[in-house]
Scaffold this active site. Structure first.
Site, PDB file in Angstrom:
ATOM      1  N   THR A   7      37.663  83.872   6.475  1.00  0.00           N
ATOM      2  CA  THR A   7      39.019  84.410   6.474  1.00  0.00           C
ATOM      3  C   THR A   7      39.901  83.524   5.598  1.00  0.00           C
ATOM      4  O   THR A   7      39.621  82.338   5.404  1.00  0.00           O
ATOM      5  CB  THR A   7      39.600  84.505   7.896  1.00  0.00           C
ATOM      6  OG1 THR A   7      39.782  83.190   8.421  1.00  0.00           O
ATOM      7  CG2 THR A   7      38.694  85.307   8.807  1.00  0.00           C
ATOM      8  N   ALA A   9      40.172  83.792   2.406  1.00  0.00           N
ATOM      9  CA  ALA A   9      39.339  83.415   1.265  1.00  0.00           C
ATOM     10  C   ALA A   9      40.085  83.443  -0.062  1.00  0.00           C
ATOM     11  O   ALA A   9      39.546  83.004  -1.071  1.00  0.00           O
ATOM     12  CB  ALA A   9      38.118  84.333   1.183  1.00  0.00           C
ATOM     13  N   SER A  10      41.310  83.952  -0.067  1.00  0.00           N
ATOM     14  CA  SER A  10      42.076  83.966  -1.309  1.00  0.00           C
ATOM     15  C   SER A  10      42.875  82.679  -1.505  1.00  0.00           C
ATOM     16  O   SER A  10      43.429  82.457  -2.583  1.00  0.00           O
ATOM     17  CB  SER A  10      43.029  85.168  -1.339  1.00  0.00           C
ATOM     18  OG  SER A  10      43.978  85.079  -0.292  1.00  0.00           O
ATOM     19  N   TYR A 150      53.236  74.655  14.577  1.00  0.00           N
ATOM     20  CA  TYR A 150      51.986  74.520  13.824  1.00  0.00           C
ATOM     21  C   TYR A 150      51.030  73.566  14.540  1.00  0.00           C
ATOM     22  O   TYR A 150      49.836  73.843  14.681  1.00  0.00           O
ATOM     23  CB  TYR A 150      52.300  74.023  12.417  1.00  0.00           C
ATOM     24  CG  TYR A 150      51.121  73.916  11.488  1.00  0.00           C
ATOM     25  CD1 TYR A 150      50.550  75.051  10.920  1.00  0.00           C
ATOM     26  CD2 TYR A 150      50.587  72.676  11.153  1.00  0.00           C
ATOM     27  CE1 TYR A 150      49.477  74.952  10.043  1.00  0.00           C
ATOM     28  CE2 TYR A 150      49.517  72.565  10.283  1.00  0.00           C
ATOM     29  CZ  TYR A 150      48.964  73.704   9.730  1.00  0.00           C
ATOM     30  OH  TYR A 150      47.897  73.596   8.868  1.00  0.00           O
TER      31      TYR A 150
END
Length: 242
Positions: A7, A9-10, A150
């Site tokens: 996931t 992956a870009s 986060y």
């Protein structure tokens, strides 16, 4: 040859990871949300380099409640490995974080991966093999001021792999997290050059990590050589926090 889902992956770490996993002989589902061109370019690059493997782009917004269902619907073959690499930072005072951002982060970093892996792990259990790897963060270990949300969700990922590892170990499946320190990716663009230099000064190695260095660790955890490593959160951070 195995099938792996990556996931995010870009993104910078996702692309570097895909190249390393492809190098190891695996076919890959390349997930993206908004980075369609980067994902397609990566697919074409890897397909030309490794013609006997497939590199299929799949799109889903995993910060939405129906994102996992959409992604699962695009996977036409079982996977034996998952690299969950989705994420973005959120910088600001704790008391100023709006409710919709909290919901988005919890969905993206905790609920979606939980539901996704819940489905994908079934064939792994039957096959008695599998690899689950989260790209977490050093802030999930130490916490960070002005990045409380986060830190919270990344800490949840770290605990998730520790618990999951115990449950699936009898089935030959490993679950680990890679918790990088500061990495030279576009995520760092949220910070000024001056702040980045201050971070470098704090890191004993004097520099940010390269995405390929994080990817190499993921590649190892995906390999047969790591079969006895499970339930671990490994932080590659240049001796920043030891």
């Amino acid at each position: 040859m195995e099938n792996v889902l990556i996931t995010g992956a870009s993104g910078a770490i996702g692309q570097a990871t895909a190249r390393k996993i492809a190098e190891s002989g695996h076919s890959i589902y390349l997930h993206y949300n908004t980075g369609e061109k980067r994902a397609n370019d990566l697919s074409q690059e890897l397909s030309a380099q490794y013609p006997d493997q497939f590199f299929t782009c799949v799109q889903a917004d995993l910060s939405e409640t129906r994102g996992t269902e959409k992604l699962l619907g695009e996977l036409d073959l079982p996977v034996s490995g998952v690299v969950y690499n989705c994420g973005k930072s959120q910088v600001g005072l704790f008391q100023d974080v709006p409710e919709h951002i909290v919901q988005e982060f919890v969905q993206l970093q905790l609920t979606s991966p939980f539901r996704l892996i819940q489905h994908l792990i079934q064939p792994m259990i039957r096959a008695k093999k599998g690899r689950i790897i989260f790209v977490s963060s050093i802030w999930g270990l130490t916490g960070a001021s002005t990045e409380v949300l986060y830190s919270m969700v990344k800490g949840g990922q770290n605990t998730f792999v520790k618990a999951l590892a115990k449950e699936v170990a009898p089935s030959g499946i490993t679950a680990n997290a890679v918790a990088p320190g500061a990495v030279n990716t576009p995520m760092m663009n949220e910070f000024s050059k001056e702040n980045i230099e201050l971070v470098k000064d704090e890191i004993p190695m004097g520099r940010l990590a390269r995405p390929d260095e994080i990817a190499s660790l993921i590649q190892f955890l995906m390999s047969p050589a790591s079969g006895y490593i499970s339930g671990q959160v490994i932080s590659a951070n240049g001796a920043w926090y030891c």
